[in-house]
Write a protein that holds these residues in place. Structure first.
Motif, PDB file in Angstrom:
ATOM      1  N   GLY A 156       0.802  -1.214   0.000  1.00  0.00           N
ATOM      2  CA  GLY A 156       0.000   0.000   0.000  1.00  0.00           C
ATOM      3  C   GLY A 156       0.838   1.268   0.000  1.00  0.00           C
ATOM      4  O   GLY A 156       0.294   2.369  -0.034  1.00  0.00           O
ATOM      5  N   LEU A 157       2.180   1.111   0.016  1.00  0.00           N
ATOM      6  CA  LEU A 157       3.082   2.250  -0.046  1.00  0.00           C
ATOM      7  C   LEU A 157       3.794   2.273  -1.393  1.00  0.00           C
ATOM      8  O   LEU A 157       3.900   1.256  -2.075  1.00  0.00           O
ATOM      9  CB  LEU A 157       4.122   2.184   1.072  1.00  0.00           C
ATOM     10  N   GLU A 158       4.295   3.454  -1.772  1.00  0.00           N
ATOM     11  CA  GLU A 158       5.089   3.595  -2.984  1.00  0.00           C
ATOM     12  C   GLU A 158       6.277   4.509  -2.707  1.00  0.00           C
ATOM     13  O   GLU A 158       6.249   5.317  -1.778  1.00  0.00           O
ATOM     14  CB  GLU A 158       4.246   4.166  -4.132  1.00  0.00           C
ATOM     15  N   ALA A 159       7.319   4.360  -3.530  1.00  0.00           N
ATOM     16  CA  ALA A 159       8.502   5.205  -3.380  1.00  0.00           C
ATOM     17  C   ALA A 159       8.223   6.592  -3.941  1.00  0.00           C
ATOM     18  O   ALA A 159       7.558   6.735  -4.962  1.00  0.00           O
ATOM     19  CB  ALA A 159       9.677   4.577  -4.105  1.00  0.00           C
ATOM     20  N   ILE A 160       8.713   7.629  -3.256  1.00  0.00           N
ATOM     21  CA  ILE A 160       8.595   8.988  -3.771  1.00  0.00           C
ATOM     22  C   ILE A 160       9.969   9.532  -4.180  1.00  0.00           C
ATOM     23  O   ILE A 160      10.079  10.657  -4.630  1.00  0.00           O
ATOM     24  CB  ILE A 160       7.929   9.939  -2.746  1.00  0.00           C
ATOM     25  N   GLN A 161      10.988   8.723  -4.015  1.00  0.00           N
ATOM     26  CA  GLN A 161      12.326   9.055  -4.483  1.00  0.00           C
ATOM     27  C   GLN A 161      13.063   7.743  -4.730  1.00  0.00           C
ATOM     28  O   GLN A 161      12.608   6.675  -4.326  1.00  0.00           O
ATOM     29  CB  GLN A 161      13.073   9.896  -3.446  1.00  0.00           C
ATOM     30  N   THR A 162      14.181   7.812  -5.424  1.00  0.00           N
ATOM     31  CA  THR A 162      14.959   6.601  -5.685  1.00  0.00           C
ATOM     32  C   THR A 162      15.519   6.050  -4.382  1.00  0.00           C
ATOM     33  O   THR A 162      16.107   6.780  -3.582  1.00  0.00           O
ATOM     34  CB  THR A 162      16.107   6.893  -6.660  1.00  0.00           C
ATOM     35  N   THR A 171      10.891   6.661   6.285  1.00  0.00           N
ATOM     36  CA  THR A 171       9.517   7.113   6.095  1.00  0.00           C
ATOM     37  C   THR A 171       9.436   8.311   5.155  1.00  0.00           C
ATOM     38  O   THR A 171       8.371   8.576   4.596  1.00  0.00           O
ATOM     39  CB  THR A 171       8.879   7.490   7.439  1.00  0.00           C
ATOM     40  N   VAL A 172      10.541   9.042   4.987  1.00  0.00           N
ATOM     41  CA  VAL A 172      10.518  10.197   4.094  1.00  0.00           C
ATOM     42  C   VAL A 172      10.702   9.805   2.633  1.00  0.00           C
ATOM     43  O   VAL A 172      10.574  10.643   1.748  1.00  0.00           O
ATOM     44  CB  VAL A 172      11.596  11.224   4.489  1.00  0.00           C
ATOM     45  N   SER A 173      10.999   8.544   2.375  1.00  0.00           N
ATOM     46  CA  SER A 173      11.207   8.102   0.995  1.00  0.00           C
ATOM     47  C   SER A 173       9.991   7.376   0.433  1.00  0.00           C
ATOM     48  O   SER A 173      10.007   6.948  -0.723  1.00  0.00           O
ATOM     49  CB  SER A 173      12.432   7.181   0.910  1.00  0.00           C
ATOM     50  N   VAL A 174       8.943   7.238   1.228  1.00  0.00           N
ATOM     51  CA  VAL A 174       7.746   6.523   0.781  1.00  0.00           C
ATOM     52  C   VAL A 174       6.491   7.305   1.146  1.00  0.00           C
ATOM     53  O   VAL A 174       6.533   8.211   1.985  1.00  0.00           O
ATOM     54  CB  VAL A 174       7.671   5.108   1.391  1.00  0.00           C
ATOM     55  N   GLN A 175       5.400   6.949   0.521  1.00  0.00           N
ATOM     56  CA  GLN A 175       4.106   7.521   0.868  1.00  0.00           C
ATOM     57  C   GLN A 175       3.024   6.476   0.595  1.00  0.00           C
ATOM     58  O   GLN A 175       3.240   5.505  -0.138  1.00  0.00           O
ATOM     59  CB  GLN A 175       3.811   8.772   0.040  1.00  0.00           C
ATOM     60  N   LYS A 176       1.877   6.694   1.182  1.00  0.00           N
ATOM     61  CA  LYS A 176       0.727   5.849   0.897  1.00  0.00           C
ATOM     62  C   LYS A 176       0.321   6.064  -0.557  1.00  0.00           C
ATOM     63  O   LYS A 176       0.312   7.206  -1.036  1.00  0.00           O
ATOM     64  CB  LYS A 176      -0.431   6.210   1.837  1.00  0.00           C
ATOM     65  N   ILE A 177      -0.003   4.990  -1.264  1.00  0.00           N
ATOM     66  CA  ILE A 177      -0.423   5.115  -2.663  1.00  0.00           C
ATOM     67  C   ILE A 177      -1.713   5.924  -2.709  1.00  0.00           C
ATOM     68  O   ILE A 177      -2.696   5.573  -2.064  1.00  0.00           O
ATOM     69  CB  ILE A 177      -0.639   3.728  -3.301  1.00  0.00           C
ATOM     70  N   PRO A 178      -1.710   7.048  -3.448  1.00  0.00           N
ATOM     71  CA  PRO A 178      -2.901   7.904  -3.453  1.00  0.00           C
ATOM     72  C   PRO A 178      -4.076   7.266  -4.190  1.00  0.00           C
ATOM     73  O   PRO A 178      -3.895   6.459  -5.098  1.00  0.00           O
ATOM     74  CB  PRO A 178      -2.420   9.168  -4.167  1.00  0.00           C
ATOM     75  N   ASP A 179      -5.297   7.635  -3.778  1.00  0.00           N
ATOM     76  CA  ASP A 179      -6.499   7.169  -4.474  1.00  0.00           C
ATOM     77  C   ASP A 179      -6.708   7.936  -5.773  1.00  0.00           C
ATOM     78  O   ASP A 179      -7.410   7.464  -6.673  1.00  0.00           O
ATOM     79  CB  ASP A 179      -7.727   7.354  -3.563  1.00  0.00           C
TER      80      ASP A 179
END
Length: 238
Positions: A156-162, A171-179
């Motif tokens: 349910g999470l995705e990377a927001i940076q490499t 925790t700063v490199s991932v986020q919840k997958i947006p709807d």
């Protein structure tokens, strides 16, 4: 003597822990036997290094006084980022307060990527291996407040940076997958005194169901803010 503690799980910038702030953390027990000194000291450090296994790697170095015969409390003054903890030990009413240092290590199980993960890539448990990381020194000490625990599920999470292979997962490199993603089409329902007007629009930012999101109407390019519902419906109260 000081140490600044990092944040809890949030997607902000990682904190760098500075040497200079005084801890007011205290473990207090009435007249403990002398043999319990190290267990109380370990318990005190565990409160700061949450979830870590604390190990001592040397004898206590007393700056002032000596180990109390009847321990009353231990106050932590901070660590230096090199695996040394500064503390005060208070004995019974007839004993003076003692000051000392102890060398320790703090091991936290965290997730380590097995391969490079690119921005926008969904995370899966088989992408990671759990390893114990020593967080009382070095780079791990600076990032210890934002390391992803082995108990956190990444589905349910995705990377927001490499994220590089072998790097700490933070925790700063991932986020919840947006709807809803920026640029997705939405249906804007503008509600005014019971009257509802529906307009097509576009999401101005990633959004999550039942949370606020900024959108823009397709024709008039008017920017609005409303609550996102399933199916890409954004409710705007006028």
């Amino acid at each position: 003597m000081s140490l600044s503690l990092g944040p809890q799980f949030n997607f902000g910038l990682p904190f760098v822990f500075l040497f200079g702030f005084v801890f007011t953390n205290s473990s207090s027990l009435a007249s403990l036997p002398k043999s319990n000194f190290h267990s109380v000291l370990r318990s005190s450090i565990s409160k700061i290094y949450s979830g870590a296994e604390i190990k001592f790697s040397g004898r206590v170095q007393w700056v002032r006084g000596e180990e109390p015969k009847l321990l009353n409390s231990i106050d932590l003054l901070g660590d230096d980022g090199r695996g040394n903890m500064h503390f005060l030990a208070k004995g019974s009413v007839n004993e003076f307060e003692s000051e000392g240092w102890v060398k320790f290590s703090a091991w936290v199980p965290t997730k380590i990527p097995l391969k490079r993960i690119r921005p926008g890539e969904a995370l899966h448990e088989d992408m990671f291996v759990v390893q114990a990381v020593e967080v009382s020194t070095g780079l791990a000490h600076e990032y210890r407040g934002v390391l992803v625990s082995d108990k956190i599920e990444v589905a349910g999470l995705e990377a927001i940076q490499t994220i590089l292979e072998g790097q700490f997962l933070t925790t700063v490199s991932v986020q919840k997958i947006p709807d809803l993603r920026r640029g997705d089409l939405v249906k804007i329902e503008m509600n005014s005194s019971g009257m509802v007007l529906s307009l097509p629009g576009v999401a101005e930012e990633p959004g999550y169901n039942l949370k606020k999101i900024r959108v823009m109407t397709s024709k008039s390019k008017r920017q609005l803010s409303g609550i996102l519902h399933s199916g890409g419906v954004v409710e705007v109260q006028l």
